[in-house]
Motif scaffolding. Structure first.
Motif, PDB file in Angstrom:
ATOM      1  N   UNK A   9       0.811  -1.216   0.000  1.00 22.88           N
ATOM      2  CA  UNK A   9       0.000   0.000   0.000  1.00 22.88           C
ATOM      3  C   UNK A   9       0.843   1.263   0.000  1.00 22.88           C
ATOM      4  N   UNK A  10       0.252   2.366  -0.436  1.00 17.83           N
ATOM      5  CA  UNK A  10       0.851   3.679  -0.269  1.00 17.83           C
ATOM      6  C   UNK A  10      -0.228   4.580   0.316  1.00 17.83           C
ATOM      7  N   UNK A  11       0.179   5.706   0.901  1.00 10.22           N
ATOM      8  CA  UNK A  11      -0.845   6.565   1.473  1.00 10.22           C
ATOM      9  C   UNK A  11      -0.293   7.790   2.158  1.00 10.22           C
ATOM     10  N   UNK A  12      -1.120   8.358   3.023  1.00 11.90           N
ATOM     11  CA  UNK A  12      -0.772   9.556   3.775  1.00 11.90           C
ATOM     12  C   UNK A  12      -0.521   9.179   5.223  1.00 11.90           C
ATOM     13  N   UNK A  13       0.417   9.884   5.849  1.00  9.60           N
ATOM     14  CA  UNK A  13       0.781   9.626   7.236  1.00  9.60           C
ATOM     15  C   UNK A  13       0.828  10.942   8.000  1.00  9.60           C
ATOM     16  N   UNK A  14       0.261  10.934   9.190  1.00  8.66           N
ATOM     17  CA  UNK A  14       0.360  12.082  10.086  1.00  8.66           C
ATOM     18  C   UNK A  14       0.751  11.545  11.462  1.00  8.66           C
ATOM     19  N   UNK A  15       1.706  12.224  12.092  1.00 10.63           N
ATOM     20  CA  UNK A  15       2.242  11.748  13.358  1.00 10.63           C
ATOM     21  C   UNK A  15       2.370  12.923  14.305  1.00 10.63           C
ATOM     22  N   UNK A  16       1.940  12.725  15.534  1.00  8.78           N
ATOM     23  CA  UNK A  16       2.053  13.764  16.547  1.00  8.78           C
ATOM     24  C   UNK A  16       2.576  13.184  17.846  1.00  8.78           C
ATOM     25  N   UNK A  17       3.463  13.907  18.485  1.00 10.11           N
ATOM     26  CA  UNK A  17       4.054  13.438  19.730  1.00 10.11           C
ATOM     27  C   UNK A  17       3.223  13.890  20.920  1.00 10.11           C
ATOM     28  N   UNK A  30      -3.922   3.397   0.424  1.00 11.58           N
ATOM     29  CA  UNK A  30      -4.596   3.152  -0.841  1.00 11.58           C
ATOM     30  C   UNK A  30      -3.812   2.092  -1.598  1.00 11.58           C
ATOM     31  N   UNK A  31      -4.507   1.202  -2.240  1.00 16.45           N
ATOM     32  CA  UNK A  31      -3.860   0.188  -3.062  1.00 16.45           C
ATOM     33  C   UNK A  31      -4.786  -0.208  -4.184  1.00 16.45           C
ATOM     34  N   UNK A  36      -7.677   1.763   3.401  1.00 16.40           N
ATOM     35  CA  UNK A  36      -7.670   1.423   4.820  1.00 16.40           C
ATOM     36  C   UNK A  36      -7.258   2.599   5.681  1.00 16.40           C
ATOM     37  N   UNK A  37      -7.632   2.525   6.955  1.00 18.19           N
ATOM     38  CA  UNK A  37      -7.249   3.524   7.944  1.00 18.19           C
ATOM     39  C   UNK A  37      -6.618   2.783   9.121  1.00 18.19           C
ATOM     40  N   UNK A  38      -5.435   3.241   9.534  1.00 16.04           N
ATOM     41  CA  UNK A  38      -4.696   2.618  10.625  1.00 16.04           C
ATOM     42  C   UNK A  38      -4.361   3.666  11.673  1.00 16.04           C
ATOM     43  N   UNK A  39      -4.516   3.313  12.933  1.00 16.27           N
ATOM     44  CA  UNK A  39      -4.102   4.164  14.043  1.00 16.27           C
ATOM     45  C   UNK A  39      -3.074   3.427  14.873  1.00 16.27           C
ATOM     46  N   UNK A  40      -1.933   4.086  15.176  1.00 16.22           N
ATOM     47  CA  UNK A  40      -0.834   3.438  15.906  1.00 16.22           C
ATOM     48  C   UNK A  40      -0.380   4.291  17.089  1.00 16.22           C
ATOM     49  N   UNK A  41      -0.009   3.618  18.168  1.00 14.86           N
ATOM     50  CA  UNK A  41       0.725   4.239  19.270  1.00 14.86           C
ATOM     51  C   UNK A  41       2.168   3.783  19.121  1.00 14.86           C
TER      52      UNK A  41
END
Length: 132
Positions: A9-17, A30-31, A36-41
């Protein structure tokens, strides 16, 4: 915020500390077979003597839709399927000192369910603009 380029997949990433070591990352993927939508800690470590280089590990969850294909063996038909799962993440990020840019590489083992339960591997490289 920036882009994530990976397999499959490729897509957009946003990260906040949240603080010095803890971050939340959101990925919209997107593929050829769906979205898909993923949320990570993510928990970041610091290496003494190597400023800007931060290994990290963590986990989260995803929800996606997709068609069955060679890249998506977990969809049950040739039509759209909705599936969800748990994600792990491990990788390394480098934040440049002189320019507002961060590069990271990571691996996400993904456990998909419902339907056909199975382990899926996702890997990617992210390039993000850093707001300072």
């Amino acid at each position: 915020m920036g882009g994530r380029f990976g397999s499959p997949l490729f897509g957009a990433s946003i990260k906040g500390f949240l603080n010095d070591r803890s971050a939340l990352e959101g990925i919209t993927s997107f593929g050829s077979f769906g979205i898909g939508i993923t949320g990570l800690y993510e928990y970041h470590l610091y290496l003494p003597g190597v400023p800007g280089l931060r290994p990290f590990l963590g986990g989260g969850a995803h929800v996606a839709t997709g068609r069955a294909s060679a890249y998506n063996p977990y969809a049950d038909s040739q039509f759209s399927d909705i599936y969800a799962g748990l994600d792990g993440v491990t990788g390394v990020e480098y934040v440049f000192e002189d320019i507002p840019l961060a590069l990271s590489i990571d691996v996400l083992p993904v456990l998909n369910f419902p339907g056909r339960i199975g382990l899926w591997w996702n890997a990617g490289v992210s390039v993000r603009y850093v707001f300072k």
